[in-house]
Design a protein around this motif. Structure first.
Motif, PDB file in Angstrom:
ATOM      1  N   ARG A 134       9.466 -61.682  42.653  1.00  0.00           N
ATOM      2  CA  ARG A 134       9.451 -62.853  41.790  1.00  0.00           C
ATOM      3  C   ARG A 134       9.206 -62.419  40.347  1.00  0.00           C
ATOM      4  O   ARG A 134       9.067 -61.250  40.051  1.00  0.00           O
ATOM      5  N   GLY A 135       9.087 -63.389  39.475  1.00  0.00           N
ATOM      6  CA  GLY A 135       8.784 -63.109  38.080  1.00  0.00           C
ATOM      7  C   GLY A 135       9.902 -63.515  37.149  1.00  0.00           C
ATOM      8  O   GLY A 135      11.067 -63.567  37.528  1.00  0.00           O
ATOM      9  N   ASP A 136       9.545 -63.830  35.905  1.00  0.00           N
ATOM     10  CA  ASP A 136      10.513 -64.119  34.846  1.00  0.00           C
ATOM     11  C   ASP A 136      11.400 -65.327  35.155  1.00  0.00           C
ATOM     12  O   ASP A 136      12.558 -65.356  34.783  1.00  0.00           O
ATOM     13  N   TRP A 137      10.860 -66.303  35.854  1.00  0.00           N
ATOM     14  CA  TRP A 137      11.698 -67.468  36.153  1.00  0.00           C
ATOM     15  C   TRP A 137      10.955 -68.791  35.987  1.00  0.00           C
ATOM     16  O   TRP A 137      11.547 -69.855  36.105  1.00  0.00           O
ATOM     17  N   VAL A 138       9.652 -68.747  35.705  1.00  0.00           N
ATOM     18  CA  VAL A 138       8.877 -69.983  35.599  1.00  0.00           C
ATOM     19  C   VAL A 138       9.165 -70.659  34.265  1.00  0.00           C
ATOM     20  O   VAL A 138       9.123 -70.023  33.206  1.00  0.00           O
ATOM     21  N   ARG A 139       9.442 -71.951  34.300  1.00  0.00           N
ATOM     22  CA  ARG A 139       9.681 -72.701  33.077  1.00  0.00           C
ATOM     23  C   ARG A 139       8.352 -73.078  32.426  1.00  0.00           C
ATOM     24  O   ARG A 139       7.390 -73.439  33.105  1.00  0.00           O
ATOM     25  N   LEU A 140       8.336 -73.017  31.104  1.00  0.00           N
ATOM     26  CA  LEU A 140       7.140 -73.411  30.369  1.00  0.00           C
ATOM     27  C   LEU A 140       6.796 -74.873  30.640  1.00  0.00           C
ATOM     28  O   LEU A 140       5.624 -75.238  30.768  1.00  0.00           O
TER      29      LEU A 140
ATOM     30  N   ALA B 191       0.662 -66.966  43.425  1.00  0.00           N
ATOM     31  CA  ALA B 191       1.288 -66.435  44.632  1.00  0.00           C
ATOM     32  C   ALA B 191       2.690 -66.989  44.823  1.00  0.00           C
ATOM     33  O   ALA B 191       3.550 -66.329  45.406  1.00  0.00           O
ATOM     34  N   THR B 192       2.935 -68.194  44.315  1.00  0.00           N
ATOM     35  CA  THR B 192       4.260 -68.798  44.440  1.00  0.00           C
ATOM     36  C   THR B 192       5.240 -68.274  43.410  1.00  0.00           C
ATOM     37  O   THR B 192       6.424 -68.091  43.698  1.00  0.00           O
ATOM     38  N   ALA B 193       4.748 -68.010  42.199  1.00  0.00           N
ATOM     39  CA  ALA B 193       5.649 -67.757  41.080  1.00  0.00           C
ATOM     40  C   ALA B 193       5.679 -66.318  40.592  1.00  0.00           C
ATOM     41  O   ALA B 193       6.655 -65.914  39.958  1.00  0.00           O
ATOM     42  N   LEU B 194       4.635 -65.540  40.842  1.00  0.00           N
ATOM     43  CA  LEU B 194       4.537 -64.214  40.241  1.00  0.00           C
ATOM     44  C   LEU B 194       4.608 -63.122  41.295  1.00  0.00           C
ATOM     45  O   LEU B 194       4.582 -63.382  42.500  1.00  0.00           O
ATOM     46  N   ARG B 195       4.661 -61.888  40.822  1.00  0.00           N
ATOM     47  CA  ARG B 195       4.705 -60.750  41.725  1.00  0.00           C
ATOM     48  C   ARG B 195       3.321 -60.446  42.287  1.00  0.00           C
ATOM     49  O   ARG B 195       2.314 -60.987  41.834  1.00  0.00           O
TER      50      ARG B 195
ATOM     51  N   SER C   2       7.910 -65.052  30.639  1.00  0.00           N
ATOM     52  CA  SER C   2       7.859 -63.725  31.239  1.00  0.00           C
ATOM     53  C   SER C   2       6.685 -63.641  32.202  1.00  0.00           C
ATOM     54  O   SER C   2       5.809 -64.513  32.236  1.00  0.00           O
ATOM     55  N   GLU C   3       6.658 -62.577  32.976  1.00  0.00           N
ATOM     56  CA  GLU C   3       5.559 -62.373  33.919  1.00  0.00           C
ATOM     57  C   GLU C   3       4.209 -62.370  33.206  1.00  0.00           C
ATOM     58  O   GLU C   3       3.238 -62.990  33.660  1.00  0.00           O
ATOM     59  N   GLN C   4       4.132 -61.673  32.063  1.00  0.00           N
ATOM     60  CA  GLN C   4       2.861 -61.539  31.352  1.00  0.00           C
ATOM     61  C   GLN C   4       2.387 -62.879  30.797  1.00  0.00           C
ATOM     62  O   GLN C   4       1.190 -63.213  30.866  1.00  0.00           O
ATOM     63  N   TRP C   5       3.315 -63.676  30.240  1.00  0.00           N
ATOM     64  CA  TRP C   5       2.928 -64.957  29.658  1.00  0.00           C
ATOM     65  C   TRP C   5       2.497 -65.949  30.742  1.00  0.00           C
ATOM     66  O   TRP C   5       1.550 -66.722  30.547  1.00  0.00           O
ATOM     67  N   THR C   6       3.184 -65.945  31.872  1.00  0.00           N
ATOM     68  CA  THR C   6       2.771 -66.832  32.967  1.00  0.00           C
ATOM     69  C   THR C   6       1.390 -66.454  33.474  1.00  0.00           C
ATOM     70  O   THR C   6       0.536 -67.326  33.728  1.00  0.00           O
ATOM     71  N   LEU C   7       1.147 -65.148  33.632  1.00  0.00           N
ATOM     72  CA  LEU C   7      -0.168 -64.696  34.092  1.00  0.00           C
ATOM     73  C   LEU C   7      -1.255 -65.061  33.088  1.00  0.00           C
ATOM     74  O   LEU C   7      -2.343 -65.515  33.469  1.00  0.00           O
ATOM     75  N   ALA C   8      -0.969 -64.884  31.791  1.00  0.00           N
ATOM     76  CA  ALA C   8      -1.956 -65.245  30.769  1.00  0.00           C
ATOM     77  C   ALA C   8      -2.249 -66.742  30.800  1.00  0.00           C
ATOM     78  O   ALA C   8      -3.407 -67.169  30.643  1.00  0.00           O
TER      79      ALA C   8
ATOM     80  N   LEU D 246      -5.246 -62.058  39.583  1.00  0.00           N
ATOM     81  CA  LEU D 246      -5.759 -63.426  39.479  1.00  0.00           C
ATOM     82  C   LEU D 246      -6.668 -63.761  40.659  1.00  0.00           C
ATOM     83  O   LEU D 246      -7.675 -64.466  40.502  1.00  0.00           O
ATOM     84  N   GLY D 247      -6.323 -63.269  41.861  1.00  0.00           N
ATOM     85  CA  GLY D 247      -7.176 -63.509  43.018  1.00  0.00           C
ATOM     86  C   GLY D 247      -8.538 -62.856  42.875  1.00  0.00           C
ATOM     87  O   GLY D 247      -9.571 -63.455  43.224  1.00  0.00           O
ATOM     88  N   ILE D 248      -8.553 -61.615  42.363  1.00  0.00           N
ATOM     89  CA  ILE D 248      -9.838 -60.941  42.128  1.00  0.00           C
ATOM     90  C   ILE D 248     -10.664 -61.712  41.104  1.00  0.00           C
ATOM     91  O   ILE D 248     -11.885 -61.903  41.260  1.00  0.00           O
ATOM     92  N   ALA D 249     -10.005 -62.195  40.056  1.00  0.00           N
ATOM     93  CA  ALA D 249     -10.718 -62.988  39.048  1.00  0.00           C
ATOM     94  C   ALA D 249     -11.251 -64.280  39.649  1.00  0.00           C
ATOM     95  O   ALA D 249     -12.373 -64.720  39.333  1.00  0.00           O
TER      96      ALA D 249
END
Length: 481
Positions: free
Chosen positions: A15-21, A121-125, A80-86, A132-135
């Motif tokens: 997954r990754g790089d596909w989530v809409r803002l 888990a649905t949207a990212l790698r 992007s993956e990084q922006w979604t995670l942030a 994120l789970g550890i956090a």
């Protein structure tokens, strides 16, 4: 395969790089509304003594992030993956802080900490989900120790027993792990199935094309069998009659040999033994010509230019690119869209460079509607005005509304080949690229809609030695005599 589920689960690039803002913005607005309502009901209706100033500050922080995102980026921007995670880290931190000042694990809404991890888990790698789970589990442990107790209207402190709070901590930690793994498995399996179905459809289309070619070849071989046999029979009789004329006998022998060669070629084609190697690579302008060919007889002028000059005058210094069904069909859909709405002319500009290849398709039509321009390329989004003259002559309404599937299919196929698509109108002062911010190359003529496609050269260009090899063996034809 026994380990297929495990490979799906730990596929880092699934997954990754596909989530809409817009998706994250809408979810955050829902969270803001829910948090606001909960704080107001708990403090005003139920009388809990809450730090309203801190709560308002945390909730307004989420609202401010949404407002800034709406003003700076288009609604359909793909993160992007990084922006979604942030973004998910921010939501997690905001929620945990709000819970810590409103009772921590004593607050029944602590279960909402599962939401950001589930979305990840649905949207990212997998790597992003693990972080994120550890956090999330660390935040649960933190809330069990550091929190502001809930104080009721009569001044009593509402706090569950220590044993129960420890159980809630363990339950939330287990829930974070379980939901993340379960959601990821289901999502990745669905993604893998979608990819498999897509590959199956492409393979099926290719097999159907080859089967059609094979059928035509078999029919041609059958129909040409009798003429070739007649040629060989007559050539044999001429060879016997011309034994005393060696110079003519050699020509007759050549005719018989070439007839035999034609028979072998037709038999080879009938068996499907060539595997269409000769069409795997082609010059870029030739592929554009192939894509545009079905639309040349639709009453519109198609102007194809390569590096600023007409394609016929561009010479042979063009890269050989991989000719794939996705590339041809995607370009054909883009050109069809331009022809559908053009008044009289469609321009197709091909630019070849060492690092990038660009194809821009523009028309002299009315252009894209500005209200849906940021959403172009999405399914079921299409509103574009036809020319008034054409609409009046045809007795049609002045606005044509389609389902938008043509551009959606084109975008999907072309992005599969490595392309980046952008949509603009020729009169726009600022080009608005879907998911990008850079401006396009200026086009000399198109005043209407412009669709620009950009590929890294490495995604399409075939090295010369590979291009030569793809054509297969070139048998020498010689006439000795």
């Amino acid at each position: 395969m026994q380990d297929s589920g495990r490979s799906y689960l730990f596929n880092l690039r699934a997954r990754g790089d596909w989530v809409r803002l817009r998706t994250l913005v809408v979810l955050r607005w829902i969270a803001v509304a829910g948090q606001t309502a909960t704080v107001l009901i708990a403090s005003q209706a139920m009388g809990f003594q809450l730090p309203l100033a801190l709560c308002a500050l945390l909730i307004s922080a989420s609202a401010s992030v949404n407002i800034v995102a709406h003003l700076v980026y288009p609604a359909e921007k793909r993160l992007s993956e990084q922006w979604t995670l942030a973004s998910l880290f921010f939501d997690l931190a905001q929620l945990v802080t709000l819970l810590m000042i409103t009772g921590g694990l004593n607050n029944p809404f602590a279960v909402l900490i599962l939401a950001p991890v589930t979305i990840s888990a649905t949207a990212l790698r997998l790597q992003s989900t693990l972080w994120l789970g550890i956090a999330g589990m660390g935040a649960v442990a933190l809330m069990s120790v550091f929190y502001r107790p809930l104080v009721a209207a009569d001044g009593s402190v509402l706090e569950v027993p220590e044993l129960y709070r420890s159980g809630v901590t363990a339950a939330l930690a287990i829930a974070v792990t379980f939901l993340a793994l379960y959601t990821r498995r289901v999502t990745v399996e669905g993604y893998a199935m979608s990819q498999a179905l897509s590959a199956t459809q492409i393979a099926l289309a290719r097999e159907q094309r080859l089967a059609a070619i094979g059928g035509i070849a078999a029919a041609a071989a059958h129909e040409l069998g009798t003429p070739l046999a007649t040629i060989k029979l007559v050539a044999g009789e001429l060879a016997r009659d011309l034994r005393d004329q060696p110079e003519l006998a050699e020509d007759v022998a050549l005719i018989r040999n070439e007839a035999d060669r034609c028979g072998a070629i037709m038999a080879d084609l009938a068996r499907g033994g060539r595997d269409d190697r000769q069409v795997k690579t082609a010059p870029l302008s030739a592929i554009v010509e192939e894509a545009a060919a079905p639309h040349r007889k639709r009453g519109k002028e198609l102007v194809i230019r390569t590096n600023g000059v007409p394609s016929g005058d561009s010479g042979d210094a063009q890269p050989m690119v991989q000719r794939s069904p996705e590339l041809v069909h995607g370009l054909r859909n883009v050109i069809q869209n331009a022809v559908d709405f053009a008044h009289s002319t469609v321009w197709i500009d091909v630019d070849t460079g060492e690092r990038e290849l660009r194809i821009a398709v523009g028309d002299d039509g009315p252009g894209f509607s500005t209200d849906i321009l940021p959403r172009l390329g999405e399914p079921y989004v299409s509103t574009r005005r036809r020319g008034e003259t054409r609409a009046a002559d045809a007795g049609e309404p002045s606005e044509y509304e389609g389902m938008g599937l043509g551009l959606f299919i084109a975008r999907t196929l072309l992005e599969r080949t490595g392309a980046r698509l952008s949509f603009a109108n020729g009169g726009d002062a600022r080009h608005r690229r879907t998911g990008e911010t850079e401006a396009p190359r200026e086009l000399a003529h198109p005043p209407g809609a412009i669709i620009e496609m950009v590929w890294p050269a490495s995604a399409l260009v075939t090295p010369k030695e590979v291009a030569r090899r793809a054509l297969g063996r070139n048998d020498r034809f010689a006439h000795e005599g």
